[in-house]
Motif scaffolding. Structure first.
Motif, PDB file in Angstrom:
ATOM      1  N   GLY A   1       0.788  -1.225   0.000  1.00  0.00           N
ATOM      2  CA  GLY A   1       0.000   0.000   0.000  1.00  0.00           C
ATOM      3  C   GLY A   1       0.819   1.273   0.000  1.00  0.00           C
ATOM      4  O   GLY A   1       0.285   2.339   0.320  1.00  0.00           O
ATOM      5  N   GLU A   2       2.103   1.188  -0.377  1.00  0.00           N
ATOM      6  CA  GLU A   2       2.920   2.394  -0.399  1.00  0.00           C
ATOM      7  C   GLU A   2       2.352   3.407  -1.389  1.00  0.00           C
ATOM      8  O   GLU A   2       2.201   4.582  -1.075  1.00  0.00           O
ATOM      9  CB  GLU A   2       4.368   2.068  -0.769  1.00  0.00           C
ATOM     10  CG  GLU A   2       5.242   3.308  -0.759  1.00  0.00           C
ATOM     11  CD  GLU A   2       6.583   3.127  -1.424  1.00  0.00           C
ATOM     12  OE1 GLU A   2       7.554   3.656  -0.876  1.00  0.00           O
ATOM     13  OE2 GLU A   2       6.652   2.486  -2.486  1.00  0.00           O
ATOM     14  N   GLU A   3       2.021   2.950  -2.574  1.00  0.00           N
ATOM     15  CA  GLU A   3       1.530   3.852  -3.610  1.00  0.00           C
ATOM     16  C   GLU A   3       0.144   4.409  -3.310  1.00  0.00           C
ATOM     17  O   GLU A   3      -0.289   5.374  -3.927  1.00  0.00           O
ATOM     18  CB  GLU A   3       1.513   3.145  -4.973  1.00  0.00           C
ATOM     19  CG  GLU A   3       2.854   2.588  -5.408  1.00  0.00           C
ATOM     20  CD  GLU A   3       3.936   3.644  -5.576  1.00  0.00           C
ATOM     21  OE1 GLU A   3       3.602   4.825  -5.812  1.00  0.00           O
ATOM     22  OE2 GLU A   3       5.122   3.300  -5.465  1.00  0.00           O
ATOM     23  N   ARG A   4      -0.546   3.835  -2.381  1.00  0.00           N
ATOM     24  CA  ARG A   4      -1.889   4.311  -2.023  1.00  0.00           C
ATOM     25  C   ARG A   4      -1.875   5.175  -0.757  1.00  0.00           C
ATOM     26  O   ARG A   4      -2.910   5.405  -0.151  1.00  0.00           O
ATOM     27  CB  ARG A   4      -2.821   3.129  -1.836  1.00  0.00           C
ATOM     28  CG  ARG A   4      -2.986   2.307  -3.096  1.00  0.00           C
ATOM     29  CD  ARG A   4      -4.252   1.505  -3.038  1.00  0.00           C
ATOM     30  NE  ARG A   4      -4.392   0.615  -4.155  1.00  0.00           N
ATOM     31  CZ  ARG A   4      -4.860   0.959  -5.353  1.00  0.00           C
ATOM     32  NH1 ARG A   4      -5.206   2.192  -5.583  1.00  0.00           N
ATOM     33  NH2 ARG A   4      -4.966   0.066  -6.307  1.00  0.00           N
ATOM     34  N   GLY A   5      -0.696   5.590  -0.352  1.00  0.00           N
ATOM     35  CA  GLY A   5      -0.610   6.481   0.805  1.00  0.00           C
ATOM     36  C   GLY A   5       0.211   5.938   1.947  1.00  0.00           C
ATOM     37  O   GLY A   5      -0.054   6.284   3.105  1.00  0.00           O
ATOM     38  N   LEU A   6       1.206   5.096   1.662  1.00  0.00           N
ATOM     39  CA  LEU A   6       2.100   4.552   2.689  1.00  0.00           C
ATOM     40  C   LEU A   6       1.328   3.761   3.733  1.00  0.00           C
ATOM     41  O   LEU A   6       1.673   3.744   4.913  1.00  0.00           O
ATOM     42  CB  LEU A   6       2.919   5.675   3.341  1.00  0.00           C
ATOM     43  CG  LEU A   6       3.613   6.641   2.376  1.00  0.00           C
ATOM     44  CD1 LEU A   6       4.269   7.788   3.140  1.00  0.00           C
ATOM     45  CD2 LEU A   6       4.625   5.931   1.504  1.00  0.00           C
ATOM     46  N   LEU A   7       0.277   3.088   3.293  1.00  0.00           N
ATOM     47  CA  LEU A   7      -0.660   2.427   4.207  1.00  0.00           C
ATOM     48  C   LEU A   7      -0.025   1.312   5.024  1.00  0.00           C
ATOM     49  O   LEU A   7      -0.287   1.187   6.216  1.00  0.00           O
ATOM     50  CB  LEU A   7      -1.865   1.895   3.427  1.00  0.00           C
ATOM     51  CG  LEU A   7      -2.677   2.949   2.659  1.00  0.00           C
ATOM     52  CD1 LEU A   7      -3.786   2.289   1.862  1.00  0.00           C
ATOM     53  CD2 LEU A   7      -3.212   4.005   3.602  1.00  0.00           C
ATOM     54  N   GLY A   8       0.787   0.477   4.397  1.00  0.00           N
ATOM     55  CA  GLY A   8       1.391  -0.637   5.121  1.00  0.00           C
ATOM     56  C   GLY A   8       2.341  -0.176   6.210  1.00  0.00           C
ATOM     57  O   GLY A   8       2.310  -0.675   7.340  1.00  0.00           O
ATOM     58  N   ALA A   9       3.190   0.791   5.888  1.00  0.00           N
ATOM     59  CA  ALA A   9       4.132   1.314   6.891  1.00  0.00           C
ATOM     60  C   ALA A   9       3.378   2.001   8.023  1.00  0.00           C
ATOM     61  O   ALA A   9       3.725   1.841   9.201  1.00  0.00           O
ATOM     62  CB  ALA A   9       5.123   2.273   6.241  1.00  0.00           C
ATOM     63  N   GLN A  10       2.347   2.752   7.677  1.00  0.00           N
ATOM     64  CA  GLN A  10       1.569   3.418   8.719  1.00  0.00           C
ATOM     65  C   GLN A  10       0.885   2.411   9.631  1.00  0.00           C
ATOM     66  O   GLN A  10       0.855   2.591  10.853  1.00  0.00           O
ATOM     67  CB  GLN A  10       0.536   4.353   8.088  1.00  0.00           C
ATOM     68  CG  GLN A  10       1.169   5.575   7.475  1.00  0.00           C
ATOM     69  CD  GLN A  10       0.148   6.527   6.874  1.00  0.00           C
ATOM     70  OE1 GLN A  10      -1.001   6.556   7.273  1.00  0.00           O
ATOM     71  NE2 GLN A  10       0.602   7.320   5.913  1.00  0.00           N
ATOM     72  N   ALA A  11       0.330   1.345   9.048  1.00  0.00           N
ATOM     73  CA  ALA A  11      -0.318   0.314   9.864  1.00  0.00           C
ATOM     74  C   ALA A  11       0.697  -0.380  10.763  1.00  0.00           C
ATOM     75  O   ALA A  11       0.422  -0.643  11.941  1.00  0.00           O
ATOM     76  CB  ALA A  11      -1.026  -0.698   8.969  1.00  0.00           C
ATOM     77  N   PHE A  12       1.880  -0.663  10.225  1.00  0.00           N
ATOM     78  CA  PHE A  12       2.913  -1.306  11.037  1.00  0.00           C
ATOM     79  C   PHE A  12       3.278  -0.428  12.227  1.00  0.00           C
ATOM     80  O   PHE A  12       3.312  -0.889  13.373  1.00  0.00           O
ATOM     81  CB  PHE A  12       4.155  -1.609  10.196  1.00  0.00           C
ATOM     82  CG  PHE A  12       5.296  -2.129  11.007  1.00  0.00           C
ATOM     83  CD1 PHE A  12       5.342  -3.468  11.375  1.00  0.00           C
ATOM     84  CD2 PHE A  12       6.305  -1.292  11.448  1.00  0.00           C
ATOM     85  CE1 PHE A  12       6.385  -3.955  12.166  1.00  0.00           C
ATOM     86  CE2 PHE A  12       7.350  -1.759  12.226  1.00  0.00           C
ATOM     87  CZ  PHE A  12       7.381  -3.090  12.585  1.00  0.00           C
ATOM     88  N   VAL A  13       3.575   0.846  11.967  1.00  0.00           N
ATOM     89  CA  VAL A  13       3.989   1.761  13.037  1.00  0.00           C
ATOM     90  C   VAL A  13       2.884   1.919  14.081  1.00  0.00           C
ATOM     91  O   VAL A  13       3.154   1.975  15.280  1.00  0.00           O
ATOM     92  CB  VAL A  13       4.406   3.126  12.440  1.00  0.00           C
ATOM     93  CG1 VAL A  13       4.535   4.185  13.509  1.00  0.00           C
ATOM     94  CG2 VAL A  13       5.719   2.972  11.685  1.00  0.00           C
ATOM     95  N   ALA A  14       1.646   1.963  13.636  1.00  0.00           N
ATOM     96  CA  ALA A  14       0.527   2.187  14.563  1.00  0.00           C
ATOM     97  C   ALA A  14       0.123   0.949  15.341  1.00  0.00           C
ATOM     98  O   ALA A  14      -0.361   1.055  16.469  1.00  0.00           O
ATOM     99  CB  ALA A  14      -0.688   2.717  13.789  1.00  0.00           C
TER     100      ALA A  14
END
Length: 191
Positions: free
Chosen positions: A15-28
């Motif tokens: 989900g990087e191209e859709r708004g960094l979704l995977g990284a954000q979910a991991f961090v959160a």
């Protein structure tokens, strides 16, 4: 080469191209996220060429010193980070920087014309490019492992200008010296 007693976590996001979704979910959401002190992010904007460390955390003096001492054959230039910071996009590394985690952002950029087109297929990837990316990332992880200050001690602050010289070594100086270095390199234009 063995790692010290630090844990190394390999994270694959989507989900990087859709708004960094995977990284954000991991961090959160991931329980390990709070303990991360440094990141090596691997990215691509093409299919060939060397892997460049094109962005670092804000501790550029320390991070460039670590690269210079511990990472053979690294390709880097602090100007790339300045240019990238002015662009409207981000990578998964951006998410970690926003939370105060430092590290390195690495990518290869050759054959960019096919990037995100129907021609952007795994068969275009060059084995030498993948090998350089893997070697660079592994050496950066090892360098951080041996160089990070002990838990509870801060990472040294300070800014530097740096760049590799033909992938053989890194030339670097404190950011505050830049005007003097520029004048010394072009004495006819400075007074």
């Amino acid at each position: 080469m063995l790692f010290r007693s630090r844990d190394v976590l390999f994270v694959v996001t989507d989900g990087e191209e859709r708004g960094l979704l995977g990284a954000q979910a991991f961090v959160a959401q991931h329980p390990s996220a709070a303990g991360i002190r440094a990141v090596v992010n691997m990215d691509a904007r093409g299919a060939c060429g060397p892997a460049f460390v094109f962005e670092t955390g804000p501790e550029t003096a320390w991070l460039s010193k670590v690269m210079a001492a511990e990472v053979p054959g690294v390709r880097t230039n602090s100007l790339m980070g300045v240019v990238y910071a002015a662009m409207p996009n981000g990578t998964d590394f951006t998410v970690f920087l926003r939370t105060g985690v430092t590290g390195y952002n690495v990518a290869f950029i050759g054959d960019v014309g096919a990037y995100h087109t129907p021609d952007d297929v795994p068969a275009r990837l060059r084995p030498a490019t993948l090998a350089h990316m893997g070697q660079t990332a592994l050496e950066l992880v090892r360098a951080l492992d041996v160089s990070l200050p002990p838990e509870g001690q801060p990472i040294p602050t300070g800014r530097a200008v740096f760049g590799d010289v033909l992938g053989r070594w890194i030339l670097r100086w404190p950011e505050t010296w830049t005007a003097a270095v520029a004048c010394g390199a072009a004495p006819k234009t400075c007074s």
